[in-house]
Enzyme design. Sequence first.
Site, PDB file in Angstrom:
ATOM      1  N   THR A 142       0.835  -1.204   0.000  1.00 29.61           N
ATOM      2  CA  THR A 142       0.000   0.000   0.000  1.00 29.61           C
ATOM      3  C   THR A 142       0.869   1.253   0.000  1.00 29.61           C
ATOM      4  O   THR A 142       0.709   2.148  -0.838  1.00 29.61           O
ATOM      5  CB  THR A 142      -0.906  -0.001   1.261  1.00 29.61           C
ATOM      6  OG1 THR A 142      -1.636  -1.218   1.274  1.00 29.61           O
ATOM      7  CG2 THR A 142      -1.866   1.172   1.262  1.00 29.61           C
ATOM      8  N   ARG A 144       8.755  -9.028  -1.867  1.00 27.80           N
ATOM      9  CA  ARG A 144       8.985 -10.471  -1.854  1.00 27.80           C
ATOM     10  C   ARG A 144       8.675 -11.107  -3.207  1.00 27.80           C
ATOM     11  O   ARG A 144       9.393 -11.966  -3.685  1.00 27.80           O
ATOM     12  CB  ARG A 144       8.124 -11.127  -0.764  1.00 27.80           C
ATOM     13  CG  ARG A 144       8.698 -10.939   0.610  1.00 27.80           C
ATOM     14  CD  ARG A 144       7.753 -11.449   1.658  1.00 27.80           C
ATOM     15  NE  ARG A 144       6.463 -10.748   1.608  1.00 27.80           N
ATOM     16  CZ  ARG A 144       5.642 -10.634   2.631  1.00 27.80           C
ATOM     17  NH1 ARG A 144       5.944 -11.190   3.778  1.00 27.80           N
ATOM     18  NH2 ARG A 144       4.515  -9.973   2.525  1.00 27.80           N
ATOM     19  N   GLU A 167       7.279  10.747   9.170  1.00 29.93           N
ATOM     20  CA  GLU A 167       6.005  11.481   9.186  1.00 29.93           C
ATOM     21  C   GLU A 167       4.805  10.551   8.991  1.00 29.93           C
ATOM     22  O   GLU A 167       3.753  10.727   9.611  1.00 29.93           O
ATOM     23  CB  GLU A 167       6.022  12.549   8.073  1.00 29.93           C
ATOM     24  CG  GLU A 167       4.824  13.457   8.045  1.00 29.93           C
ATOM     25  CD  GLU A 167       4.670  14.284   9.311  1.00 29.93           C
ATOM     26  OE1 GLU A 167       5.457  15.204   9.515  1.00 29.93           O
ATOM     27  OE2 GLU A 167       3.752  13.986  10.103  1.00 29.93           O
ATOM     28  N   ILE A 182      -1.750  13.144   8.138  1.00 30.24           N
ATOM     29  CA  ILE A 182      -1.741  14.367   8.957  1.00 30.24           C
ATOM     30  C   ILE A 182      -0.287  14.711   9.291  1.00 30.24           C
ATOM     31  O   ILE A 182       0.412  13.884   9.878  1.00 30.24           O
ATOM     32  CB  ILE A 182      -2.532  14.182  10.273  1.00 30.24           C
ATOM     33  CG1 ILE A 182      -3.951  13.680   9.991  1.00 30.24           C
ATOM     34  CG2 ILE A 182      -2.553  15.464  11.076  1.00 30.24           C
ATOM     35  CD1 ILE A 182      -4.765  13.379  11.256  1.00 30.24           C
ATOM     36  N   GLY A 200     -12.199  -4.670   4.865  1.00 30.90           N
ATOM     37  CA  GLY A 200     -10.761  -4.379   4.793  1.00 30.90           C
ATOM     38  C   GLY A 200     -10.350  -3.234   5.714  1.00 30.90           C
ATOM     39  O   GLY A 200      -9.218  -2.750   5.644  1.00 30.90           O
ATOM     40  N   GLU A 252      -7.833  -5.809  10.282  1.00 27.91           N
ATOM     41  CA  GLU A 252      -7.004  -6.961   9.879  1.00 27.91           C
ATOM     42  C   GLU A 252      -7.687  -8.265  10.305  1.00 27.91           C
ATOM     43  O   GLU A 252      -8.518  -8.262  11.213  1.00 27.91           O
ATOM     44  CB  GLU A 252      -5.648  -6.897  10.606  1.00 27.91           C
ATOM     45  CG  GLU A 252      -4.845  -5.644  10.359  1.00 27.91           C
ATOM     46  CD  GLU A 252      -4.134  -5.642   9.022  1.00 27.91           C
ATOM     47  OE1 GLU A 252      -3.938  -6.743   8.455  1.00 27.91           O
ATOM     48  OE2 GLU A 252      -3.807  -4.553   8.531  1.00 27.91           O
ATOM     49  N   ASP A 287      -1.404  -0.295  18.615  1.00 32.65           N
ATOM     50  CA  ASP A 287      -0.987   0.619  17.539  1.00 32.65           C
ATOM     51  C   ASP A 287      -1.123   2.080  18.012  1.00 32.65           C
ATOM     52  O   ASP A 287      -0.209   2.888  17.816  1.00 32.65           O
ATOM     53  CB  ASP A 287      -1.850   0.361  16.298  1.00 32.65           C
ATOM     54  CG  ASP A 287      -1.580   1.359  15.197  1.00 32.65           C
ATOM     55  OD1 ASP A 287      -0.445   1.381  14.693  1.00 32.65           O
ATOM     56  OD2 ASP A 287      -2.496   2.142  14.852  1.00 32.65           O
ATOM     57  N   LYS A 325       1.871   5.029  18.575  1.00 28.61           N
ATOM     58  CA  LYS A 325       1.810   6.399  18.030  1.00 28.61           C
ATOM     59  C   LYS A 325       1.886   7.423  19.151  1.00 28.61           C
ATOM     60  O   LYS A 325       2.565   8.452  19.033  1.00 28.61           O
ATOM     61  CB  LYS A 325       0.533   6.561  17.202  1.00 28.61           C
ATOM     62  CG  LYS A 325       0.592   5.729  15.927  1.00 28.61           C
ATOM     63  CD  LYS A 325      -0.747   5.620  15.242  1.00 28.61           C
ATOM     64  CE  LYS A 325      -0.609   4.797  13.961  1.00 28.61           C
ATOM     65  NZ  LYS A 325      -1.904   4.351  13.432  1.00 28.61           N
ATOM     66  N   GLY A 353      -3.949   4.575   4.386  1.00 28.21           N
ATOM     67  CA  GLY A 353      -4.292   4.501   2.968  1.00 28.21           C
ATOM     68  C   GLY A 353      -3.125   4.949   2.107  1.00 28.21           C
ATOM     69  O   GLY A 353      -2.236   5.679   2.571  1.00 28.21           O
TER      70      GLY A 353
HETATM   71  N1  LIG Z   1      -1.149   0.933   4.866  1.00 25.67           N
HETATM   72  C1  LIG Z   1      -1.206   2.070   5.525  1.00 25.67           C
HETATM   73  O1  LIG Z   1      -2.158   2.857   5.365  1.00 25.67           O
HETATM   74  C2  LIG Z   1      -0.134   2.460   6.495  1.00 25.67           C
HETATM   75  C3  LIG Z   1      -0.237   3.682   7.165  1.00 25.67           C
HETATM   76  C4  LIG Z   1       0.804   4.089   8.023  1.00 25.67           C
HETATM   77  C5  LIG Z   1       1.853   3.231   8.239  1.00 25.67           C
HETATM   78  N2  LIG Z   1       1.915   2.016   7.594  1.00 25.67           N
HETATM   79  C6  LIG Z   1       3.091   1.173   7.839  1.00 25.67           C
HETATM   80  O2  LIG Z   1       3.848   1.118   6.645  1.00 25.67           O
HETATM   81  C7  LIG Z   1       4.475  -0.147   6.494  1.00 25.67           C
HETATM   82  C8  LIG Z   1       4.053  -0.752   5.158  1.00 25.67           C
HETATM   83  O3  LIG Z   1       2.654  -0.913   5.171  1.00 25.67           O
HETATM   84  P1  LIG Z   1       1.834  -1.418   3.910  1.00 25.67           P
HETATM   85  O4  LIG Z   1       0.400  -1.219   4.245  1.00 25.67           O
HETATM   86  O5  LIG Z   1       2.352  -0.798   2.678  1.00 25.67           O
HETATM   87  O6  LIG Z   1       2.141  -2.983   3.947  1.00 25.67           O
HETATM   88  P2  LIG Z   1       1.893  -4.035   2.791  1.00 25.67           P
HETATM   89  O7  LIG Z   1       0.853  -3.549   1.837  1.00 25.67           O
HETATM   90  O8  LIG Z   1       1.709  -5.348   3.450  1.00 25.67           O
HETATM   91  O9  LIG Z   1       3.295  -4.055   2.003  1.00 25.67           O
HETATM   92  C9  LIG Z   1       4.455  -4.554   2.559  1.00 25.67           C
HETATM   93  C10 LIG Z   1       5.491  -4.657   1.446  1.00 25.67           C
HETATM   94  O10 LIG Z   1       6.726  -5.116   1.999  1.00 25.67           O
HETATM   95  C11 LIG Z   1       7.234  -6.188   1.208  1.00 25.67           C
HETATM   96  N3  LIG Z   1       8.015  -7.076   2.068  1.00 25.67           N
HETATM   97  C12 LIG Z   1       7.623  -7.684   3.213  1.00 25.67           C
HETATM   98  N4  LIG Z   1       8.626  -8.440   3.705  1.00 25.67           N
HETATM   99  C13 LIG Z   1       9.677  -8.293   2.852  1.00 25.67           C
HETATM  100  C14 LIG Z   1      10.977  -8.825   2.811  1.00 25.67           C
HETATM  101  N5  LIG Z   1      11.408  -9.639   3.762  1.00 25.67           N
HETATM  102  N6  LIG Z   1      11.781  -8.451   1.802  1.00 25.67           N
HETATM  103  C15 LIG Z   1      11.371  -7.612   0.839  1.00 25.67           C
HETATM  104  N7  LIG Z   1      10.135  -7.062   0.832  1.00 25.67           N
HETATM  105  C16 LIG Z   1       9.298  -7.421   1.815  1.00 25.67           C
HETATM  106  C17 LIG Z   1       5.994  -6.873   0.648  1.00 25.67           C
HETATM  107  O11 LIG Z   1       6.339  -7.601  -0.518  1.00 25.67           O
HETATM  108  P3  LIG Z   1       5.213  -8.384  -1.380  1.00 25.67           P
HETATM  109  O12 LIG Z   1       4.301  -7.324  -1.911  1.00 25.67           O
HETATM  110  O13 LIG Z   1       5.997  -9.024  -2.472  1.00 25.67           O
HETATM  111  O14 LIG Z   1       4.545  -9.320  -0.448  1.00 25.67           O
HETATM  112  C18 LIG Z   1       5.098  -5.651   0.351  1.00 25.67           C
HETATM  113  O15 LIG Z   1       5.368  -5.115  -0.902  1.00 25.67           O
HETATM  114  C19 LIG Z   1       4.029  -0.977   7.705  1.00 25.67           C
HETATM  115  O16 LIG Z   1       5.009  -0.870   8.691  1.00 25.67           O
HETATM  116  C20 LIG Z   1       2.766  -0.274   8.150  1.00 25.67           C
HETATM  117  O17 LIG Z   1       2.516  -0.446   9.537  1.00 25.67           O
HETATM  118  C21 LIG Z   1       0.950   1.630   6.715  1.00 25.67           C
END
Ligand SMILES: NC(=O)c1ccc[n+]([C@@H]2O[C@H](COP(=O)([O-])OP(=O)(O)OC[C@H]3O[C@@H](n4cnc5c(N)ncnc54)[C@H](OP(=O)(O)O)[C@@H]3O)[C@@H](O)[C@H]2O)c1
Length: 402
Positions: free
Chosen positions: A14, A46, A103, A110, A161, A164, A175, A179, A276
């Site tokens: 994401t 991955r 950030e 925000i 969605g 989780e 969480d 923060k 998001g």
């Molecule tokens: N989603 C949000 O709105 C949001 C908001 C604030 C903070 N965050 C934080 O931002 C971070 C990412 O969130 P996300 O929602 O983008 O997660 P996500 O959609 O699950 O994406 C995680 C990404 O990391 C890759 N990955 C995981 N393990 C790996 C490894 N060992 N080697 C290489 N790549 C690896 C995955 O690869 P694959 O795609 O190939 O599986 C995927 O592309 C998290 O820490 C989350 O808490 C997310």
Amino acid sequence: MTRPLSVALAGLGTVGAGVLRLLRENAEVVTARAGRPIAVTAVSARDRTRDRGTSLAGLRWYDDPVALAAGKPVVTANTALIAVHGAELAAAAERAGVALGFEAAVAGGIPVIKALREGLAGNRITRVAGILNGTCNYILTVMRERGREFAEVLAEAQKLGYAEADPSFDIDGIDAAHKLAILAALAFGRPVAFDAVHVEGIRRISALDIAFAGELGYRIKLLGLARRSAAGIEARVHPCMVPQGAPIARVDGVFNAVVAEGDFVGRIMLEGRGAGAGPTASAVVADLIDIARGRVTPVWGAASGALSQVPSVPMEAHVGPYYLRLMVVDRPGVIADVTAVLRDQGISLESMLQRGRSPGEAVPVVLVTHETRESAMRAALARIAALDAVLEDPTVIRIEPA
Ligand SMILES: NC(=O)c1ccc[n+]([C@@H]2O[C@H](COP(=O)([O-])OP(=O)(O)OC[C@H]3O[C@@H](n4cnc5c(N)ncnc54)[C@H](OP(=O)(O)O)[C@@H]3O)[C@@H](O)[C@H]2O)c1
């Protein structure tokens, strides 16, 4: 033109894919504000075959993202990483003289990190509070609007969605506590201290409590709150009753909000989307623009050696009004027994609500206290829960002034 800032993206989910899209779609404004182009040149994830919704042509692929980060400025959206390891990471960034941007790790889109660390840098901050978890806020909002129970709304949020498959990290308040630990460190200029945050989630909130809250003029929100007093810093995450008229009470659904109070600025409130692809990318790119410009702000607002060692105030020392709901057998003398326990602990009541009469059966009784010390409330609850006529564990929700 100045040399572009080359960026390697570790993760293309994401957040990562959102950053890639923003940098492409808004290349012109980003270049103007950064003073040079920001170009993603390498990526890591991955699964090489997955469709990322945007082209990866021409980008170098690394299987091991750790190799990407060595000795470079880093921007992360990973909240837990900063909340738990933020002190060591800041020290490492300081030693290397590089930026560590986060950030996106608090309240998504925000710009609260910048607001506290830079925008309010001239103030002594006395309080910071916020709705820091969109999943919890969504569940509580739907429970209130539709009069539904927690478990049904959680199941629906999982289907949509918004929650989780394993929701405990969100609904148990962890969480939000991560923060809050970050916000408290920035607000009060002390090392990040996740272990010092008192944490409770929203599992025990019922439709009945939400209805009673409405009747009493409150809304129930999961808040993260950190306050500085003469005794030290109090940091807590738990469901709160906030007056319906307070701006934070009106922040609904998946939205987040942060309120900060400073001695010169007074009170400010920021509201927006806490998660998001778009909001998170917006925050990550703001950090990248700082790096492109060569702006390096100390991770926690001041150098590690200049942070203060203010003590943490334990939750037992918290003082405030409480909402207490009991399920009791409707028979004479029960209320007198309960109020006797409260009297023994020096707890005084502001109001009491009892609905309907059904002699011999279970009825809810709601008590609202004046300012009470947490330790006195805990002692009273242990005795109240042990009374014969009290049928289930009392529900306690702290009341938070606006
Ligand atoms: N989603 C949000 O709105 C949001 C908001 C604030 C903070 N965050 C934080 O931002 C971070 C990412 O969130 P996300 O929602 O983008 O997660 P996500 O959609 O699950 O994406 C995680 C990404 O990391 C890759 N990955 C995981 N393990 C790996 C490894 N060992 N080697 C290489 N790549 C690896 C995955 O690869 P694959 O795609 O190939 O599986 C995927 O592309 C998290 O820490 C989350 O808490 C997310």
